[in-house]
Scaffold this motif. Structure first.
Motif, PDB file in Angstrom:
ATOM      1  N   UNK A1196       0.179  -0.773   0.133  1.00 29.99           N
ATOM      2  CA  UNK A1196      -0.390  -0.065   0.449  1.00 29.99           C
ATOM      3  C   UNK A1196       0.912   1.335  -0.101  1.00 29.99           C
ATOM      4  N   UNK A1197      -0.163   2.641  -0.367  1.00 29.89           N
ATOM      5  CA  UNK A1197       0.963   3.266   0.462  1.00 29.89           C
ATOM      6  C   UNK A1197      -0.069   4.654   0.686  1.00 29.89           C
ATOM      7  N   UNK A1198       0.174   5.814   1.077  1.00 32.21           N
ATOM      8  CA  UNK A1198      -0.665   6.273   2.029  1.00 32.21           C
ATOM      9  C   UNK A1198      -1.120   7.221   1.509  1.00 32.21           C
ATOM     10  N   UNK A1215      -0.457   0.423  -4.149  1.00 40.22           N
ATOM     11  CA  UNK A1215       0.283   0.954  -4.676  1.00 40.22           C
ATOM     12  C   UNK A1215       0.984  -0.058  -5.585  1.00 40.22           C
TER      13      UNK A1215
END
Lengths: 1239, 329
Positions: A1196-1198, A1215
């Motif tokens: 994931x990415x923020x 992500x």
């Protein structure tokens, strides 16, 4: 005339009611007063009863409703009344089952015209009647003058050959018709809806003035002129009829031309467009016409042309077809009457006829815009004739050979339908002419028919031979279809209701119906021998050519085939059966399709024996030579016979299945001058998709010629290995009991022919063609107490066994290489210590690779101890809490997996292998079918990763085992059963594809009788076990059960899941649709195997030059398969021991790694047979930002949001760029690029 | 596309790692705090976690690249300080389970420390070392030779990085401020070479297999013998606990199938006098259809069933009709 019509209808209604009245009164006595007002008033049960017999089933819903209106408690408690009981009993006894009867009742109204739309038609007919009656007569004139006059008005006179010439001395004239009658099925209310939205036909017989000139086609010329005058006057706007007028010739015979009136939509009272009907005007002549009937017997010669070209005797040879056509012009009215009588004396006649015609329409024995069987275009009278035949029986004087008893009149529609099928399946109309019993004696003798018609069925009312036009091969097809349907109706399994298959499915598609299909271009066809006289007899040269072609092909193919059918659409938008009035003669289509239904017992024989060379019967000898031409040779056979014979040259096993096609090609070439380019088949294209590229295959054959390649070679190598291992007996602590093969290479179902790979051979192959497929086998040693009683230790002991065998084999067999393999390298597998992982890899000196495992049955017991609720020691009570903890524990989960693997690998796989291998021996087309279907699954990126090979084999097997009656029996399989089974792989493939496109796996599983017929209790048990199926079906959507695997998940547990299964159905649907393009000639076999990649979110492109299996790619680039690739240096660097690495497939390993690593991120697809691309679809739910979790299970990415709040809420999203970067790194050296298609 | 300043998500510091110019990976890190109850490992491991993952110098990572090796993580965190060792999610669970076992087996867990050093080695060899510390005659298992290779795990997993020094953790924040390239170690190959190496690894030389199996079996025999010695259960001998109760076990028809204690037959045998095998049911004594009412009843139910089936069929066909099934074309 309309009055006439009305009266008839009234009578009709009255007589329809009368029996109802009787029925009603003798059942309940209360039906009598309800009867007067027709069907709708019949509410009580006797009405229901009456309905089923009389076909007035339009309001079937009503009794159902009334039953429901009763309070439910009374239904359950009250026993059925006498009337109900009778209805129920009748339905179950007279039909196949009660639901079958109900389904028939529901079906019939749908195939009949809507009578509410009929009034405009009636008005139109009335108008037409008055109009025709009032037509002015036309003076007798010379035929050519007459035609010139009409032509100037835009109407061609459809004269037939021999065409009138200037010095003809007869004249044509017109007078208003004496009598106009509504004939055919419409007035009898037995019309059924034609296929493909074509129009109902309403036939109007227009009786011409008496005519007695029956010779040399003059009757037909006068008829043609009569028709042209009618056409001209109806076309005239002054007539007020407002219709389009066309010509149409029945069966393409210009002698049987009729007028077709199609209404123009104008909303007037006589506009019957809504009914979707057309009115056909058929000129007839009165039955008491002055033509002497005995002159029209089949043996009579009625075309006497005095041409110098033909020899003297020709002029007097009989003209059976011509005579038949003439008789047809007499028949409509008697026909109408006899059918009318049948309908009213036999209660179920109309329904049975409807069922029969529906059945025939669904199989292309009728009109349609798709491929229909040649000769059945206007076969309406044939079906009622057949019904009459089974009901009334034959004329006592006819064929003594087959005496069938006449059936009673009280049978149900289903029974009659089945009786007709039975008659069709068993009666050979060509050998035993059938003359239906009639009140008046037949005027012509059976022998006359037998001599001059190839097949005969004469109806009771007229002297017309109903099957005179039919090519014999097409009649064979009718027989074949009938026996096929009977087989389905008689099949023991009641689990599947055959109703859908018999009546609702369209069976016209060529791909599943015929074993071999040809598309023939007739434009240059020229018969080697043709007689002008016969051509005249046939009326149309094309028809004659086709009839001739069919007869010769049928003779040449002999018992190789069950049927040689000619197919042509009867009417397509581009090539309609009707023609404008300006066109005198019917146009003919230049392409025809030939379909063969093979008899697998004889179809593939290589030698065809003719008469012995020393035969005195020179006629037979000459005939044989004449039939085969240059192919016929004198040969001496092993048993000493010297005969004239034909030998077909076959190089490979694949080619053997082409023998029937070779026969057809040769015959068409020899007799009709049609060379390769005019005759198209698709068999070799299918072969090429399961074959290696030519150069590579040639190299294999060259190098490995001694040891043999293909399945035979593999089996030989396997036997050799078993012998070698058995010889080690004294060196091993336990003796070997058995070795079971569990590989598709040993059961004839691997997509590619198995091939050996030696280091020497590998060195000569390009690096991306050096794949060696290992063959799995299972060793079973004698039972012994010496084994440790611990799962982990057992796995280690297996290693020791392998090591011992390896060392022993390498010592005893020079050149053999063996090594112990610890596992597949899968992380999940490596962490599970209970699992059976290790195997022995053996590469024989000839280059065959084997993977052997050891089966130790104690493992199952030990695993069960872990899995059992009782715990390892049954007497020690385990607390519930602890039990649950154990459930989640690693040991437990490991054991679950190990048990599953154990069962699949050692119990199910060997059994499956044996059953499939037996099936491959029993049915020659089975192995090819499996191979093609596997190739299809693979090329659509489903095999291996989503669909297991075994489940594919099961899916294919269902069409061969049927209800399992003949599984494993050595007995000869009866022809009727074989008829249902595909005889070539192409047909098998099409059948499976069709099944896949229609399979409703959501509604329940599939049962394959691979291990014998299904037992009753099992079938019953299924219903009970259904409720808990959904629970288990989380992983795989398909349930394919066999007797040994009742759950049906053994081979489909790992997939396809519901998403992929739906995709399979969609792909199969598209493939099936594409298969239909065979009919329009744009079909290309490769196209079936080209996978569309647009749907994937991203594609991972692999470097084909490093894939060892690239050679298997469906569209392998030949340039990349050159030995001198870019990496020649890199190859040279490698040690030669690395040349042969059985089972080494980095693309597959990478695929597996990606599949497990990203199982919750995307779904990935790939062609295991040398695919150079992965395609994947993101899990759509990951696109949404979600709150951060430690065990999120994806990269994931923020999430970014403008106001920065996202960070506070801790939202993250997928992500995807990062994942793609990881894929690139994980597959470095393999992956060429990752292409994002959608973001 | 990557934010340049340090970011936090749910208390996790986000570390940005660039794979290539176009793709960036995000690792979430937090100081490890030993929790009182760790759900995944169960209650027994509570006091062990302290020893395993020293608070203060352990960094907890989420979303580690699936192919990350210990060496690569060490390289990544080099700027912060020396890394003592790295524990991947998988290994932690396994190890703790292992420790549970060992605790049950032998009373004192003193040799825990040196056990840790070989976290990544094979379990058997670990056990072996443990034994070695206590008793010297314990056989030793020769492990199979293999070249270093990568383990590809499921994506999005966690890892613990234990630093040598507590101060290293404070330097993490500074690390997060900028995107750093992902260090790829060449020791363990990836991609095509990885698969070739794995292929090679899985096919060890035959003699090493023999050695490995022999030593393993030796150890197995040894353990078996030992556990036999220890075991309280012995066939035929009554087991009496310290309170004077005799252990009674159940099993088999006559209570003889089981190993220890005093045997008592299974419940099934006691109840029915039958062993596990099924016997055919006895015939009913009373004949069916003996009385007229029975026959009448039977007939009635038959008729009712018939009617019910008829109604069912009707309903079914009606349903099919509604779904326009009966339009053949």
């Amino acid at each position: 005339m309309a009055l006439n019509l009305k009266r008839k209808r009234g009578e009709d209604e009255r007589s329809r009611k009368a029996p109802k009245l009787e029925e009603g009164s003798d059942i309940s006595g209360s039906g009598s007063e309800a009867d007067d007002s027709g069907d709708e008033v019949m509410q009580d049960l006797s009405g229901d009863e009456g309905e089923e017999e009389w076909g007035g089933v339009g309001d079937e819903a009503q009794p159902v409703k009334s039953a429901h209106n009763e309070p439910t408690s009374s239904i359950s408690k009250k026993p059925p009344t006498g009337g109900e009981l009778r209805a129920i009993r009748e339905a179950t006894d007279l039909y196949r089952s009660s639901s079958f009867k109900l389904q028939i009742d529901a079906l019939l109204p749908n195939i009949r015209p809507k009578l509410s739309r009929a009034p405009p038609l009636e008005k139109f007919l009335l108008k037409l009647h008055t109009f025709l009656k009032g037509l002015p007569s036309v003076e007798p004139q010379h035929p050519l003058d007459a035609s010139r006059k009409l032509l100037s008005k835009g109407v061609a006179v459809p004269y037939c050959s021999p065409l009138p010439i200037e010095d003809t001395n007869w004249k044509v004239a017109f007078e208003a018709p004496d009598d106009i009658t509504l004939v055919g099925s419409w007035p009898n209310k037995i019309s059924i809806k034609p296929k493909d939205g074509q129009k109902y036909g309403v036939d109007v017989a227009v009786q011409m003035p008496d005519e007695k000139d029956y010779l040399n086609g003059r009757f037909f010329q006068k008829k043609a002129f009569y028709l042209a005058i009618l056409a001209n006057s109806i076309r005239n706007p002054k007539s007020g009829l407002n219709v389009d007028v066309h010509y149409e010739s029945t069966s393409g015979d210009p002698r049987l031309t009729k007028l077709v009136l199609v209404p123009k939509s104008d909303g007037s009272q006589t506009d019957f467009t809504k009914l979707n009907a057309r009115v056909c005007i058929i000129p007839t002549t009165s039955t008491n016409s002055p033509i002497p009937l005995h002159r029209l017997s089949p043996a009579h010669a009625n075309i006497r042309i005095n041409s110098t070209k033909t020899s003297g005797e020709d002029t007097h040879s009989p003209t059976p077809v011509y005579n038949n056509a003439l008789l047809t012009s007499l028949s409509p009215k008697p026909h109408l009457l006899s059918t009318y009588n049948s309908i009213h004396s036999i209660p179920a006649f109309a329904d049975a006829l409807s069922l029969l015609r529906l059945w025939a329409n669904q199989r292309g024995f009728g009109e349609g815009s798709r491929l229909c069987v040649k000769g059945f275009e206007s076969s309406g009278p044939l079906w009622s004739g057949l019904l009459e035949l089974v009901i009334d029986g034959e004329e006592p004087s006819t064929s003594a050979a087959s005496k069938r008893k006449a059936l009673g009149k009280g049978l149900s529609s289903y029974q009659l339908f089945k009786a007709v099928l039975d008659c069709l399946a068993k009666h050979d109309f060509s050998k035993h002419p059938a003359l239906i019993k009639s009140t008046a004696n037949h005027k012509f003798s059976v022998n006359e028919f037998k001599e001059h018609h190839s097949a005969t069925l004469v109806d009771s009312s007229s002297l017309v031979n109903l099957v005179a036009y039919l090519p014999l091969g097409c009649l064979d097809l009718l027989r074949h279809e009938a026996s096929k349907t009977l087989e389905i109706l008689n099949s023991a399994s009641l689990a599947v209701d055959p109703f859908t298959d018999v009546f609702l499915h369209d069976h016209r598609d060529t791909a599943t119906r015929f074993d071999v299909i040809f598309q023939v271009d007739l434009s240059t066809a020229k018969a080697r021998e043709s007689s002008l006289h016969q051509s005249l007899d046939f009326g149309s040269p094309t028809d004659y050519l086709l009839y001739n072609m069919n007869t010769i092909l049928r003779k040449a193919l002999g018992d190789r085939t069950r049927a040689v059918a000619f197919l042509q659409p009867s009417s397509t938008p581009s090539n309609p059966s009707t023609r404008p009035l300006t066109q005198a003669h019917p146009s003919t289509s230049s392409t025809i399709f030939i379909g063969l239904v093979l008899d697998p017992n004889n179809a593939f024989q290589l030698v065809q024996h003719g008469p012995p060379a020393d035969s005195t019967d020179t006629a037979a000898l000459n005939e044989f030579r004449e039939l085969w031409g240059s192919k016929s040779e004198m040969r001496r056979f092993k048993d000493g016979r010297i005969t004239e014979s034909v030998v077909w040259d076959v190089k490979t096993a694949d080619e053997r299945s082409h023998v029937p096609a070779m026969v057809v090609r040769h015959i068409l070439q020899w007799h009709f001058g049609l060379d390769e380019s005019h005759v198209q088949t698709w068999q070799s294209d299918y072969d090429s998709v399961i074959r290696l590229p030519k150069e590579i295959a040639a190299r294999y054959v060259q190098v490995a010629a001694g040891s043999g390649v293909g399945f035979k070679g593999a089996i030989k190598a396997f036997d050799g290995l078993v012998k070698a291992v058995k010889a080690l007996d004294d060196k091993l602590p336990l003796s070997l009991v058995s070795v079971s093969p569990v590989s598709e290479s040993l059961r004839y179902t691997s997509t590619f022919n198995p091939v050996p790979l030696t280091p020497a051979l590998a060195a000569s192959l390009p690096p991306n063609a050096r794949y060696s497929q290992p063959i799995s086998i299972v060793f079973e040693f004698e039972k012994s107490a010496k084994w440790p009683d611990d799962l982990r230790a057992i796995q280690k002991i297996k290693l020791a066994f392998f090591e011992g065998i390896a060392a022993g084999l390498m010592e005893s067999v020079p050149g053999l290489k063996a090594s112990v393999v610890l596992g597949s390298g899968d992380l999940k597998e490596a962490n599970n210590e209970l699992l059976d992982k290790a195997f022995l890899e053996i590469v024989t000196p000839e280059g065959w690779a084997f993977h052997a495992r050891i089966w130790h049955d104690r493992e199952a017991t030990l695993l069960d101890r872990i899995l059992d609720d009782k715990g390892p020691m049954p007497h020690i009570v385990v607390s519930k809490k602890r039990k649950q903890a154990e459930r989640k524990g690693k040991e437990y989960l490991d054991a679950v997996e190990a048990k599953e693997v154990y069962e699949r690998r050692y119990l199910h796989a060997p059994r499956h292998h044996r059953a499939i291998a037996a099936l491959a021996h029993q049915y020659s087309a089975f192995s090819g079918t499996c191979r093609l279907v596997k190739r299809w699954f693979a090329s659509h990126w489903l095999l291996g990763g989503h669909v297991s090979e075994e489940v594919v084999e099961l899916l294919c097997a269902q069409f061969f085992v049927g209800d399992g009656k003949f599984v494993g029996s050595d007995a000869e399989i009866p022809a009727s059963t074989l008829a249902v089974v595909p005889s070539t792989k192409e047909r098998g493939f099409a059948t499976v594809i069709r099944f896949l496109s229609e399979w409703k796996w959501e509604d329940g599983g599939l049962w394959v009788c691979l291990y014998g017929p299904r037992k009753e209790e099992e079938a019953e048990g299924e219903g009970a076990s259904k409720p808990d199926l959904p629970k288990a079906s989380t992983a795989g959507a398909w349930i394919v059960s066999t007797e040994v695997d009742q759950g049906g998940k053994m081979w489909s547990k790992g997939g396809p899941d519901a998403i992929v299964a739906r995709r399979v159905r969609a792909l199969a649907g598209a493939t099936w649709k594409y298969l239909q393009t065979i009919e329009d000639g744009t079909f290309n076999v490769k196209g079936l195997f080209i996978h569309p990649t647009e749907d994937y979110d991203f594609l991972v492109q692999l470097n084909p030059s490093v894939l060892p299996r690239y050679v298997h790619n469906i569209a392998a680039d030949e340039k990349l398969l050159n030995k001198s690739g870019k990496f020649a240096n890199a190859v040279a660097k490698n040690q030669d021991q690395e040349l042969v690495r059985p089972g080494f497939d980095p693309a597959r390993s990478l695929f597996n790694d990606l599949q497990t690593t990203y199982s919750d991120t995307f779904r990935i697809f790939y062609d295991p047979y040398g695919g150079d691309m992965f395609g994947a679809v993101w899990d759509p739910t990951l696109k949404e930002p979600r709150s951060f979790r430690v065990l999120g299970g994806f990269s994931s990415l923020p999430a970014k949001e403008e106001n920065g709040k996202a960070k506070d809420r801790g939202l993250v999203t997928l992500n995807d760029a990062g994942v793609l970067g990881e894929i690139q790194r994980l597959g470095s050296g393999l992956v060429k690029s990752v292409v994002k298609q959608y973001s | 596309m990557a934010p340049s300043t340090s970011t936090t998500v749910n208390g996790f510091t986000v570390l940005q790692v660039a794979y290539s110019s176009s793709s960036t990976h995000y690792i979430y890190s937090r100081k490890h705090i030993a929790k009182k109850t760790d759900t995944s490992t169960g209650s027994t491991s509570k006091r062990k976690t302290g020893a395993d993952l020293p608070t203060g110098r352990t960094l907890f990572l989420v979303n580690v690249p699936p192919d990350a090796t210990e060496r690569e993580l060490v390289l990544l965190f080099k700027p912060c300080g020396t890394v003592e060792r790295v524990l991947f999610d998988f290994d932690v669970q396994e190890q703790q389970r292992d420790d549970d076992d060992s605790e049950l087996e032998d009373e004192d867990g003193a040799d825990e420390e040196d056990d840790m050093e070989v976290a990544n080695a094979e379990e058997s060899s670990r056990r072996k070392r443990r034994r070695l510390a206590k008793e010297n005659q314990v056989p030793k298992v020769v492990s199979l030779p293999e070249t270093p290779h990568r383990t590809i795990r499921k994506t999005g997993l966690t890892a613990y990085v234990i630093f040598l020094d507590e101060s290293s953790l404070d330097r993490i924040a500074s690390l997060s401020s900028k995107t750093r390239p992902w260090p790829t170690s060449s020791e363990e190959p990836s991609g095509l070479e990885h698969y070739a190496a794995m292929y090679q690894n899985l096919r060890p030389p035959l003699d090493s297999i023999r050695e490995h199996v022999d030593s393993y079996m030796e150890l197995f025999e040894y353990k078996l013998a030992k556990s036999k010695q220890k075991s309280q259960y012995r066939k035929g001998e009554a087991i009496v606990d310290e309170d004077g109760f005799t252990l009674v076990t159940r099993g088999g028809a006559y209570g003889k199938t089981l190993g220890g204690g005093v045997g008592v037959a299974t419940k099934r045998f006691q109840r029915s006098g039958e062993t596990a095998r099924r016997r055919p049911k006895k015939e009913k004594k009373e004949k069916e259809g003996f009385y007229a009412f029975q026959r009448a009843e039977k007939q009635r139910t038959e008729l009712l069933n018939l009617k019910q089936k008829w109604e069912e069929d009707k309903a079914k066909v009606e349903k099919l009709k509604q779904s326009r099934k009966f339009k053949p074309y």
